[in-house]
Write a protein that holds these residues in place. Structure first.
Motif, short mmCIF file in Angstrom:
data_model
loop_
_atom_site.label_atom_id
_atom_site.label_comp_id
_atom_site.label_asym_id
_atom_site.label_seq_id
_atom_site.Cartn_x
_atom_site.Cartn_y
_atom_site.Cartn_z
N LEU A 217 0.82 -1.21 0.00
CA LEU A 217 0.00 0.00 0.00
C LEU A 217 0.86 1.27 0.00
N GLU A 218 2.03 1.17 0.58
CA GLU A 218 2.96 2.33 0.61
C GLU A 218 3.38 2.75 -0.79
N ASP A 219 3.26 1.82 -1.75
CA ASP A 219 3.67 2.13 -3.12
C ASP A 219 2.56 2.77 -3.95
N THR A 220 1.43 3.09 -3.31
CA THR A 220 0.26 3.60 -4.06
C THR A 220 0.64 4.76 -4.98
N PRO A 251 -7.32 -19.36 -0.71
CA PRO A 251 -6.52 -19.61 -1.90
C PRO A 251 -7.17 -18.92 -3.10
N PRO A 252 -6.46 -18.58 -4.15
CA PRO A 252 -5.06 -18.90 -4.40
C PRO A 252 -4.06 -17.93 -3.76
N PHE A 253 -4.54 -17.05 -2.87
CA PHE A 253 -3.61 -16.07 -2.30
C PHE A 253 -2.78 -16.72 -1.18
N PRO A 254 -1.46 -16.46 -1.15
CA PRO A 254 -0.63 -17.06 -0.11
C PRO A 254 -1.04 -16.56 1.28
N GLU A 255 -0.96 -17.46 2.24
CA GLU A 255 -1.46 -17.16 3.58
C GLU A 255 -0.84 -15.90 4.19
N GLU A 256 0.45 -15.69 3.90
CA GLU A 256 1.11 -14.54 4.54
C GLU A 256 0.54 -13.20 4.07
N LEU A 257 -0.20 -13.23 2.95
CA LEU A 257 -0.80 -11.97 2.47
C LEU A 257 -2.26 -11.81 2.89
N HIS A 258 -2.84 -12.87 3.44
CA HIS A 258 -4.27 -12.80 3.77
C HIS A 258 -4.60 -11.59 4.64
N MET A 259 -5.66 -10.90 4.24
CA MET A 259 -6.19 -9.74 4.96
C MET A 259 -5.26 -8.52 4.97
N ARG A 260 -4.29 -8.51 4.07
CA ARG A 260 -3.41 -7.34 3.98
C ARG A 260 -4.00 -6.37 2.95
N LYS A 261 -4.10 -5.10 3.31
CA LYS A 261 -4.57 -4.09 2.35
C LYS A 261 -3.47 -3.83 1.35
N MET A 262 -3.83 -3.83 0.08
CA MET A 262 -2.81 -3.64 -0.95
C MET A 262 -3.38 -2.79 -2.09
N CYS A 263 -2.49 -2.32 -2.95
CA CYS A 263 -2.92 -1.71 -4.20
C CYS A 263 -2.39 -2.58 -5.33
N GLY A 264 -2.93 -2.42 -6.50
CA GLY A 264 -2.45 -3.25 -7.59
C GLY A 264 -3.21 -2.98 -8.88
N VAL A 265 -2.90 -3.76 -9.88
CA VAL A 265 -3.60 -3.67 -11.17
C VAL A 265 -4.00 -5.08 -11.58
N ALA A 266 -5.25 -5.24 -11.99
CA ALA A 266 -5.70 -6.53 -12.52
C ALA A 266 -5.57 -6.44 -14.04
N TRP A 267 -4.57 -7.14 -14.58
CA TRP A 267 -4.26 -7.03 -16.01
C TRP A 267 -5.00 -8.09 -16.81
N GLU A 327 -2.60 15.61 -7.20
CA GLU A 327 -3.47 15.89 -6.04
C GLU A 327 -4.49 14.76 -5.86
N ALA A 328 -5.00 14.24 -7.00
CA ALA A 328 -5.97 13.14 -6.92
C ALA A 328 -5.30 11.87 -6.40
N ILE A 329 -4.05 11.69 -6.79
CA ILE A 329 -3.33 10.49 -6.32
C ILE A 329 -3.21 10.52 -4.79
N ALA A 330 -2.99 11.73 -4.25
CA ALA A 330 -2.91 11.85 -2.78
C ALA A 330 -4.24 11.46 -2.13
N VAL A 331 -5.35 11.86 -2.77
CA VAL A 331 -6.67 11.51 -2.23
C VAL A 331 -6.86 9.98 -2.28
N HIS A 332 -6.50 9.39 -3.42
CA HIS A 332 -6.63 7.92 -3.54
C HIS A 332 -5.82 7.22 -2.45
N ALA A 333 -4.60 7.69 -2.25
CA ALA A 333 -3.74 7.03 -1.26
C ALA A 333 -4.37 7.11 0.13
N GLU A 334 -4.97 8.26 0.42
CA GLU A 334 -5.58 8.42 1.76
C GLU A 334 -6.76 7.45 1.96
#
Ligand SMILES: Cc1cc2nc3c(=O)[nH]c(=O)nc-3n(C[C@H](O)[C@H](O)[C@H](O)COP(=O)(O)OP(=O)(O)OC[C@H]3O[C@@H](n4cnc5c(N)ncnc54)[C@H](O)[C@@H]3O)c2cc1C
Length: 454
Positions: A217-220, A251-267, A327-334
């Motif tokens: 999420l820090e990489d947003t 599954p299929p998500f690895p257990e160590e990531l379960h319930m972690r808030k993240m950002c990403g792109v579905a390609w 400025e919009a990116i800052a809003v999204h990150a928040e």
């Protein structure tokens, strides 16, 4: 006092469920459990003449009429308190003419039905990202999804439709027959008639290289800054929606990531051979997870169905977006960091490419110059969280509004009459004239409603 629907059951061939019947609660339930409507009756129409009979019955008996396709509408516009629901779920037959590359789809089919039927012939129709959504509502509102950049909106692939008009007459429409009606159906929502059959152009796509690439999420800010510049310049063949999400505890998500808030792109990219653009996209930054794999399109296109079954609470809004300034990116990150529940999410669907090469007045969909359709969705199974979902969704979308195009997407709203004119944008007045021609008494008004105006 209970509304009388005496005689309805004998007026239509399909099953009629009246208030108080043992299966009434199951029958009236909508996908969004935040909406609790109690119609007088639900008529499961089996064909066009049944739809016409139900419409006539409703008009004669002064009942407000709602039309239900897949029942996915956020604001519950497939149902109505005290009125008559015309349910189309029995009308989901699909015929595929593989030679002509045309699929004829019943007005009550779900996206997954279309995906499966066409896939058997090595073909597809571009639709939305969740298989249980109704073809009816999705198409009439526009229809954005994984393949929009490559193949256009769902409406851009609509060739013809069979429509039961508000007075019960049945008409065929396409670019030659009732052309104004055909124009209005492509983005004008359920205002103009009950569509009992859609004919879609199909495309030879069977396998896709697709999946999420997730980041901390820090990489947003870094990811979104790169994404806003990269994707609009990439070839149409590549689709990818930016998302905030919580990794599901399964599954299929690895257990160590379960319930972690993240950002990403579905390609998503058609075919199995990785394009240069997809390779470049996957190599951006420091992904924590790269879930891209070749898979049959229907598998990818129903991959989120289990995560979002019917019966959750949903509060959502949409905004069309042409630019994403810093400025919009800052809003999204928040707000991305403040997802109120683990199922809540924000997606930016890419709707440029093929969809943006259609003129704004060629169909009723009037946002061809948007690059993204953003959706802010607060979702949770627990009704106790309804207030928190609403609050996050409303404040996030309000905070993004200064960077959005105004208006809204017919299919990404609750029941918000104040926003309706903006949903149809510059096409509103023409739509109001067509409404006056095809439904002058506004019989079909349980939708993002256009008032008839000659
Ligand atoms: C989980 C989820 C995922 C979604 N994903 C996407 C997506 O990827 N892309 C996207 O564009 N949208 C998406 N949507 C939004 C979706 O397009 C709308 O919710 C749409 O209204 C659903 O159509 P429906 O037929 O299921 O809904 P319903 O509630 O049955 O109907 C919605 C409206 O359409 C009218 N209607 C439905 N069928 C007909 C018909 N045959 N003839 C006339 N009027 C009809 C109804 O009267 C009502 O006004 C999603 C929704 C959900 C809940």
């Amino acid at each position: 006092m209970a509304v009388s629907v005496e005689g309805l059951a004998s007026a239509v061939k399909g099953r009629v469920v009246e208030a108080g019947a043992p299966d009434y609660d199951d029958s009236r339930a909508l996908y969004n459990a935040m909406i609790d409507k109690r119609p007088a009756a639900i008529a499961y129409c089996v064909d066009e003449s049944d739809v016409a009979a139900a419409l006539r019955y409703g008009i004669e008996h002064g009942l407000t009429i709602a039309v239900r396709g897949g029942g996915h509408n956020g604001g519950g516009l497939g149902s109505v308190d005290g009125g008559l629901v015309i349910d189309l779920s029995q009308m989901k037959a699909i015929e595929v003419d593989a030679g002509a590359r045309v699929a004829r789809v019943g007005g009550g089919a779900l996206l997954k039905d279309v995906l499966e039927a066409t896939h058997q012939h090595g073909l597809t129709v571009p639709v939305g990202i969740i298989g249980t959504t109704g073809v009816g509502g999705l198409t009439l509102g526009g229809g954005m999804g994984h393949l929009t950049r490559a193949l256009g909106l769902t409406i851009d692939n609509l060739l013809a439709a069979t429509v039961v008009l508000a007075d019960g007459t049945v008409v065929q429409t396409d670019s030659e027959r009732e052309p104004e009606l055909f124009w209005a159906l492509r983005g004008g929502g359920g205002n103009f008639g009950v569509v009992t059959s859609f004919s879609f152009r199909c495309h030879p796509v069977t396998t896709v290289l697709a999946g999420p690439v997730l980041y901390d999420l820090e990489d947003t800010a870094e990811l979104l800054t790169w994404y806003r510049d990269f994707l609009p310049a990439a070839p149409d063949e590549l689709g990818g929606f930016f998302a905030f999400m919580t990794v599901p505890p399964a599954p299929p998500f690895p257990e160590e990531l379960h319930m972690r808030k993240m950002c990403g792109v579905a390609w998503t990219q058609a075919g199995e051979e990785e394009s240069d653009a997809l390779r470049e996209a996957r190599s951006f930054g420091k992904p924590v997870l790269d879930g891209i794999a070749p898979m049959p399109l229907p598998v990818w296109n129903t991959a989120f169905d289990a995560l979002y079954p019917p019966g959750d609470q949903w509060y959502w809004r949409g905004e069309f977006i042409r630019e994403i300034p810093d400025e919009a990116i800052a809003v999204h990150a928040e707000y991305g960091a403040a997802l109120p529940t683990w199922k809540s999410t924000m997606h930016l669907y890419a709707i440029d490419g093929a969809a943006s090469r259609v003129a704004n007045d060629a169909t009723a969909w009037s946002y061809r110059d948007a690059i993204w359709g953003g959706v802010f969705a607060g979702v949770d199974p627990d009704p106790a969280n309804a207030g928190a979902l609403r609050e996050w969704c409303v404040s996030y979308s309000d905070a993004i509004k200064p960077y959005a195009m105004g208006g809204g997407y017919v299919n990404f709203h609750m029941d918000e009459p104040d926003r309706v004119r903006g949903m149809y944008g510059a096409n509103y007045d023409r739509l109001a004239r067509i409404k006056a021609q095809y439904d002058p008494d506004n019989v079909l008004r349980i939708n993002q409603n256009i008032a008839p105006s000659a």
